[in-house]
Each structure stands twice: as structure tokens, then as C-alpha cells.
Design a protein around this motif. Sequence first.
Motif, PDB file in Angstrom:
ATOM      1  N   LYS A 129      44.219  71.152 113.718  1.00 53.08           N
ATOM      2  CA  LYS A 129      42.828  70.563 113.730  1.00 53.08           C
ATOM      3  C   LYS A 129      42.085  70.680 112.491  1.00 53.08           C
ATOM      4  O   LYS A 129      41.163  70.158 112.037  1.00 53.08           O
ATOM      5  CB  LYS A 129      41.933  71.444 114.683  1.00 53.08           C
ATOM      6  CG  LYS A 129      41.552  70.580 115.933  1.00 53.08           C
ATOM      7  CD  LYS A 129      40.855  71.452 116.914  1.00 53.08           C
ATOM      8  CE  LYS A 129      39.687  72.097 116.880  1.00 53.08           C
ATOM      9  NZ  LYS A 129      38.953  72.844 117.970  1.00 53.08           N
ATOM     10  N   TYR A 130      42.763  71.776 111.590  1.00 50.94           N
ATOM     11  CA  TYR A 130      42.305  72.061 110.297  1.00 50.94           C
ATOM     12  C   TYR A 130      42.829  71.343 109.177  1.00 50.94           C
ATOM     13  O   TYR A 130      42.339  70.975 107.962  1.00 50.94           O
ATOM     14  CB  TYR A 130      42.136  73.383 110.035  1.00 50.94           C
ATOM     15  CG  TYR A 130      40.914  74.011 111.049  1.00 50.94           C
ATOM     16  CD1 TYR A 130      39.633  74.179 110.894  1.00 50.94           C
ATOM     17  CD2 TYR A 130      41.576  74.290 112.308  1.00 50.94           C
ATOM     18  CE1 TYR A 130      38.629  74.570 111.869  1.00 50.94           C
ATOM     19  CE2 TYR A 130      40.715  74.914 113.147  1.00 50.94           C
ATOM     20  CZ  TYR A 130      39.409  75.050 112.955  1.00 50.94           C
ATOM     21  OH  TYR A 130      38.591  75.468 114.206  1.00 50.94           O
TER      22      TYR A 130
ATOM     23  N   GLY B  15      35.928  75.181 105.606  1.00 50.24           N
ATOM     24  CA  GLY B  15      35.414  76.398 105.698  1.00 50.24           C
ATOM     25  C   GLY B  15      36.254  77.630 106.017  1.00 50.24           C
ATOM     26  O   GLY B  15      35.709  78.670 106.160  1.00 50.24           O
ATOM     27  N   LEU B  16      37.464  77.424 105.946  1.00 48.23           N
ATOM     28  CA  LEU B  16      38.570  78.460 105.906  1.00 48.23           C
ATOM     29  C   LEU B  16      39.374  78.886 104.834  1.00 48.23           C
ATOM     30  O   LEU B  16      39.724  77.884 104.012  1.00 48.23           O
ATOM     31  CB  LEU B  16      39.583  78.346 107.246  1.00 48.23           C
ATOM     32  CG  LEU B  16      39.015  78.151 108.503  1.00 48.23           C
ATOM     33  CD1 LEU B  16      39.985  77.683 109.641  1.00 48.23           C
ATOM     34  CD2 LEU B  16      38.368  79.415 109.148  1.00 48.23           C
ATOM     35  N   THR B  17      39.579  79.997 104.376  1.00 41.25           N
ATOM     36  CA  THR B  17      40.275  80.428 103.390  1.00 41.25           C
ATOM     37  C   THR B  17      41.764  81.093 103.786  1.00 41.25           C
ATOM     38  O   THR B  17      41.566  82.047 104.676  1.00 41.25           O
ATOM     39  CB  THR B  17      39.553  81.702 102.511  1.00 41.25           C
ATOM     40  OG1 THR B  17      38.346  81.020 101.951  1.00 41.25           O
ATOM     41  CG2 THR B  17      40.500  81.912 101.299  1.00 41.25           C
ATOM     42  N   GLY B  18      42.702  80.606 103.246  1.00 42.87           N
ATOM     43  CA  GLY B  18      44.057  81.154 103.447  1.00 42.87           C
ATOM     44  C   GLY B  18      44.450  82.332 102.521  1.00 42.87           C
ATOM     45  O   GLY B  18      44.390  82.049 101.276  1.00 42.87           O
ATOM     46  N   LEU B  19      44.548  83.520 103.126  1.00 45.83           N
ATOM     47  CA  LEU B  19      44.517  84.732 102.080  1.00 45.83           C
ATOM     48  C   LEU B  19      46.142  85.021 101.858  1.00 45.83           C
ATOM     49  O   LEU B  19      46.480  85.760 101.066  1.00 45.83           O
ATOM     50  CB  LEU B  19      44.085  85.925 102.744  1.00 45.83           C
ATOM     51  CG  LEU B  19      42.422  85.711 102.869  1.00 45.83           C
ATOM     52  CD1 LEU B  19      41.737  87.024 103.532  1.00 45.83           C
ATOM     53  CD2 LEU B  19      41.837  85.592 101.670  1.00 45.83           C
ATOM     54  N   GLY B  20      46.897  84.465 102.625  1.00 50.43           N
ATOM     55  CA  GLY B  20      48.444  84.712 102.385  1.00 50.43           C
ATOM     56  C   GLY B  20      49.397  84.539 103.908  1.00 50.43           C
ATOM     57  O   GLY B  20      48.766  84.130 104.723  1.00 50.43           O
ATOM     58  N   TYR B  21      50.754  84.398 103.670  1.00 49.57           N
ATOM     59  CA  TYR B  21      51.539  84.279 104.497  1.00 49.57           C
ATOM     60  C   TYR B  21      52.163  85.525 105.146  1.00 49.57           C
ATOM     61  O   TYR B  21      52.414  86.330 104.558  1.00 49.57           O
ATOM     62  CB  TYR B  21      52.648  83.223 104.287  1.00 49.57           C
ATOM     63  CG  TYR B  21      52.385  81.709 103.977  1.00 49.57           C
ATOM     64  CD1 TYR B  21      52.243  80.782 104.891  1.00 49.57           C
ATOM     65  CD2 TYR B  21      52.155  81.509 102.711  1.00 49.57           C
ATOM     66  CE1 TYR B  21      51.809  79.612 104.394  1.00 49.57           C
ATOM     67  CE2 TYR B  21      51.933  80.361 102.062  1.00 49.57           C
ATOM     68  CZ  TYR B  21      51.716  79.398 102.958  1.00 49.57           C
ATOM     69  OH  TYR B  21      51.294  78.213 102.734  1.00 49.57           O
ATOM     70  N   ILE B  22      52.376  85.661 106.532  1.00 47.57           N
ATOM     71  CA  ILE B  22      53.165  86.754 106.847  1.00 47.57           C
ATOM     72  C   ILE B  22      54.293  86.204 107.821  1.00 47.57           C
ATOM     73  O   ILE B  22      53.979  85.267 108.571  1.00 47.57           O
ATOM     74  CB  ILE B  22      52.414  87.926 107.593  1.00 47.57           C
ATOM     75  CG1 ILE B  22      53.159  88.652 108.750  1.00 47.57           C
ATOM     76  CG2 ILE B  22      50.791  87.297 108.459  1.00 47.57           C
ATOM     77  CD1 ILE B  22      53.113  90.168 108.419  1.00 47.57           C
ATOM     78  N   HIS B  23      55.595  86.808 107.679  1.00 47.76           N
ATOM     79  CA  HIS B  23      56.520  86.430 108.214  1.00 47.76           C
ATOM     80  C   HIS B  23      56.868  86.940 109.858  1.00 47.76           C
ATOM     81  O   HIS B  23      56.104  88.150 110.075  1.00 47.76           O
ATOM     82  CB  HIS B  23      58.024  86.786 107.853  1.00 47.76           C
ATOM     83  CG  HIS B  23      58.286  86.417 106.382  1.00 47.76           C
ATOM     84  ND1 HIS B  23      58.117  84.742 106.280  1.00 47.76           N
ATOM     85  CD2 HIS B  23      58.700  86.778 105.290  1.00 47.76           C
ATOM     86  CE1 HIS B  23      58.434  84.704 104.637  1.00 47.76           C
ATOM     87  NE2 HIS B  23      58.720  85.873 104.475  1.00 47.76           N
TER      88      HIS B  23
ATOM     89  N   ALA C 122      35.536  81.052 104.404  1.00 52.76           N
ATOM     90  CA  ALA C 122      35.149  81.201 103.063  1.00 52.76           C
ATOM     91  C   ALA C 122      34.034  81.678 102.473  1.00 52.76           C
ATOM     92  O   ALA C 122      33.777  82.553 101.837  1.00 52.76           O
ATOM     93  CB  ALA C 122      35.473  79.647 102.755  1.00 52.76           C
ATOM     94  N   ARG C 123      33.049  81.616 103.644  1.00 53.24           N
ATOM     95  CA  ARG C 123      31.685  82.058 103.426  1.00 53.24           C
ATOM     96  C   ARG C 123      31.544  83.693 103.294  1.00 53.24           C
ATOM     97  O   ARG C 123      31.117  84.358 102.477  1.00 53.24           O
ATOM     98  CB  ARG C 123      30.696  81.401 104.392  1.00 53.24           C
ATOM     99  CG  ARG C 123      29.343  82.015 104.069  1.00 53.24           C
ATOM    100  CD  ARG C 123      28.142  81.218 104.714  1.00 53.24           C
ATOM    101  NE  ARG C 123      28.071  80.089 105.461  1.00 53.24           N
ATOM    102  CZ  ARG C 123      27.526  80.086 106.365  1.00 53.24           C
ATOM    103  NH1 ARG C 123      26.725  81.292 107.102  1.00 53.24           N
ATOM    104  NH2 ARG C 123      27.645  79.050 107.250  1.00 53.24           N
TER     105      ARG C 123
END
Length: 328
Positions: free
Chosen positions: A96-97, A136-144, A241-242
Motif C-alpha cells: 500500500k505504501y 510519512g514512513l521512514t525505513g530505519l533498516g532491514y532485519i533478516h 517520519a514526523r
Amino acid sequence: MRSLTKAVTFAACMLAGAATAFAAPITIKFSHVVAENTPKGQMALKFKELAESRLPGKVNIEVYPNSQLFGDGKVLEAILLGDVQLAAPSLSKFKKYTKQVQVFDLPFLFKDMAAVDRFQQGPTGQKLLTSLENRGLTGLGYIHNGMKQMSANKPLRTPADAEGLKFRIMTSDVLVSQFEAVDAIPLKKPFSEVFTLMQTKAIDGAENPWSNLYSKKFFEIQDYVTETNHGVLDYMVVTSARFWKGLPADVRPELKKALDEAIAFGNKVAEEKAMSDRQRIIDSNRTTVLQITDAERQQWVEAMKPVWKQFERQIGKDIIDAALQSNN
Ligand code: LMR
């Protein structure tokens, strides 16, 4: 008059200092759907431990596992509404994003977890972390977590064995096409319902990494698990993000550092669990773990590979090519 101004200024400074000293800690709710003894569950707990010890009195991390607070169907909205601050849904749940993240669902794209890691840490993978910013979303990293295996109540060796069977899938259109490509019936269902769906035979099968098969006891109620390694189930840690931009300047970098370290820890857990939970399942004798031959595997590849072309325009050929490059 001057002494009055001085006194007022002094009092104002004292009050401001007191306000900072006694400011309530920032509460960060981290909601996820898996058990605590999984890579994501362990990562979330490690993040709590590191963040609270490095920012004493400044942050209060509350971790909610097992869909206690939100399932993945609602959690991204909850982040945008400020009801939760952190989550790490699987990469299959961002449609959706952003359409680009669907690349991770393409069947038989990554040859192993090392390739997945190279792609995530490379320029294209890092850019995908920002692909949700305009929503409005921030991705901070991936995790396996790990590579997915197929399970069912009958042995699955070739695509013909899956024909007509109902498979629970995550909310991804790529996964719909993946199962339709072998004439199976995909059903999008929340993770929290999978055990009951299996138990009541409302579904015949599913696809899961070893740690989810083990921690949620799916292996106890599915007669067969086929070691297909046909796709990846990893996560993106996301926040609003906000919220992220609004964090005090002395808090945000420390939190990010704690998160990066927690992710590195979670990735070690993932690597270890992909082997140990697999072995526990084999040793349990509650299910039969099947190996397939190269020729059988090739049949799955040939049946499912047309899905790549189907999603090439949505995802972007450059992104698919970069993912393929990571196999080298
Ligand atoms: C699923 O729904 O199968 C997964 O997203 C669960 C998880 O978070 O590992």
C-alpha cells in the motif's frame, strides 16, 4: 529594574532546567507479530535493553510481541496515527505504501541470505528504505528472518503437487501470483490466524521461514515441510517520519545506534535459528522434512519465474537487475 530582570531571567532558567531534568521519558511502543524467541523478537528486546541503558530516563521502550497490540494489517496506520512508534513488518506487507519493495517477494530471485544481505546493504536496497517517505514512513533498516519453506498436509515435491491446494499467504500480490502460477489457491490471512487455519484445515499449506515454523508450532500440525528456499522473509524496521524528525537531537542518534546494534544482533539470531530451528523440527518427528532434487526444484523455478515479468513494471527493472546482481 535591572536586578528584577536578572531575577526573572534566573527564575526562567531554573524552571527550564528543571523541566529538562524532570522531562518525562519518551515512550516508544514497538509492536510486532512474532514470538519473542525469533530473530525479530530478540532484536526488539535487545533494542529495548540498549536504548534504555544508554538513554537513562530519556526513553521508555515498550515491546509488544505476538500481535498483542496490532497485527501487520493495521500497524503501519497505527504508526502514522502515533499509536505505535516502531514496527518491523515483513517486506511482503508494504504494497500500500510502495510497490518497489515487492522485489523481495519475487520467487527464486535470491540464491541465499548472503545475496539478500548484499542487496539490502547496497545502494538500491538502501534507497528502498526511503521509498515510503512520501507516505510519512521512514525505513530505519532491514532485519533478516530467512528463506521460506513450503509446508502442507501432503508431500510437495513438484508444482503439480500444489495444484488445487489452499495456501495461506501474506498480503502480497506477488505471492498471489506465485501460488497461482502452480494452480494453487492463495489466501491472504493475518499471521495470528495461521495456526487455527491449519488446525481446522481451512488451509492446506503455507510458506514460512524455519523460525516461524518452529516458534508458532506450525510444524506440529503440518504433515510435510519441503525445503524449497524459494523466497525470503525479511523485515523493514519503520517509524513515522514526523516522530523520528521530532526526537531531541541528543536522543535520535543514540536510538539509531542502539537500533543498528540490535539489528546486527537479530541477524546473528536469524542465522543461528535458520539452522537450529530446522534441526529441532527434523528431530521432533512431528512432521516430515522433504528434500527435493535439483530437477524437481527446477520445475518450481520454471513454473514461478513468469511472475518476475508480471511485476517488472511495478517494481522497476533496474531494481530487479540490482537484486540479481547481488547473487554474484
Ligand atoms: C507472516 O505474516 O507470515 C510474517 O510476516 C510473520 C513475521 O513477522 O515473521
